[in-house]
Design an enzyme around this catalytic site. Structure first.
Site, PDB file in Angstrom:
ATOM      1  N   CYS A   1       1.260 -21.056  36.443  1.00 12.83           N
ATOM      2  CA  CYS A   1       1.881 -19.921  37.130  1.00 12.83           C
ATOM      3  C   CYS A   1       0.863 -19.317  38.102  1.00 12.83           C
ATOM      4  CB  CYS A   1       2.329 -18.880  36.114  1.00 12.83           C
ATOM      5  SG  CYS A   1       0.955 -18.012  35.291  1.00 12.83           S
TER       6      CYS A   1
ATOM      7  N   CYS B   1      -2.372 -17.994  36.355  1.00 14.00           N
ATOM      8  CA  CYS B   1      -3.265 -19.058  35.914  1.00 14.00           C
ATOM      9  C   CYS B   1      -3.867 -19.807  37.095  1.00 14.00           C
ATOM     10  CB  CYS B   1      -2.516 -20.002  34.986  1.00 14.00           C
ATOM     11  SG  CYS B   1      -2.038 -19.191  33.425  1.00 14.00           S
TER      12      CYS B   1
ATOM     13  N   GLU C   1      -3.819 -21.863  29.757  1.00 19.13           N
ATOM     14  CA  GLU C   1      -4.878 -22.047  30.754  1.00 19.13           C
ATOM     15  C   GLU C   1      -5.896 -20.915  30.704  1.00 19.13           C
ATOM     16  OE1 GLU C   1      -1.537 -22.053  31.179  1.00 19.13           O
ATOM     17  OE2 GLU C   1      -1.027 -22.925  33.112  1.00 19.13           O
TER      18      GLU C   1
ATOM     19  N   HIS D   1      -1.916 -17.064  28.281  1.00 25.48           N
ATOM     20  CA  HIS D   1      -1.394 -18.394  28.577  1.00 25.48           C
ATOM     21  C   HIS D   1      -2.457 -19.419  28.175  1.00 25.48           C
ATOM     22  CE1 HIS D   1       1.699 -17.094  31.873  1.00 25.48           C
ATOM     23  NE2 HIS D   1       1.758 -16.332  30.796  1.00 25.48           N
TER      24      HIS D   1
END
Length: 151
Positions: A85, A88, A57, A55
């Protein structure tokens, strides 16, 4: 490393989100900033990297930690185009990110103001300051367009 005025950080994250969309990835971008200086940028890349943890992040945090040579990003801010999420948010806490700025909320997959609200849990050892809504319309439109074009 480049110096950018703080209000431009979300614009950089949105640029990363657009790069993700061009690569066929969900359009999410992230920027790590320390003392007003951009130290890492990334966009979603799970399909490209064949890595479900890739992801925006996570990638930006990893790059910043490598650049700084430490696992804790004390004094760093994270700017991201979508509410993080649970994975993260956990990484944000473990990295000791000082401030989290995110554009669009994510009622389905978010874990900051939705779902488990990770930073509100007593087990969360570090809670960043959280600011939401900056660039929300642009980030939400990028996401809507991306998913509409794939239907």
């Amino acid at each position: 490393m480049n110096r950018w005025p703080l209000p431009d950080m979300m614009a950089i994250a949105l640029g990363e989100a657009r790069a993700a969309a061009r690569a066929g990835e969900v359009p999410v971008g992230a920027v790590v900033v320390r003392d007003g200086e951009v130290i890492a940028v990334a966009h979603n890349s799970p399909r490209t990297l064949h890595d479900p943890s890739a992801h925006a992040e996570m990638l930006a945090i990893r790059r910043a930690a490598q650049l700084l040579g430490q696992e804790r990003l004390d004094g760093c801010d994270l700017w991201v185009t979508l509410e993080p999420c649970a994975m993260c948010a956990g990484a944000i806490s473990h990295a000791r990110i000082a401030r989290l700025y995110y554009a669009a909320s994510d009622a389905k997959g978010g874990a900051v103001e939705h779902g488990p609200r990770l930073f509100d849990q007593p087990q969360c050892l570090h809670r960043p300051e959280v600011y939401s809504g900056m660039g929300e319309a642009d980030a939400a439109e990028l996401l809507r367009r991306f998913f509409r074009d794939r239907r």
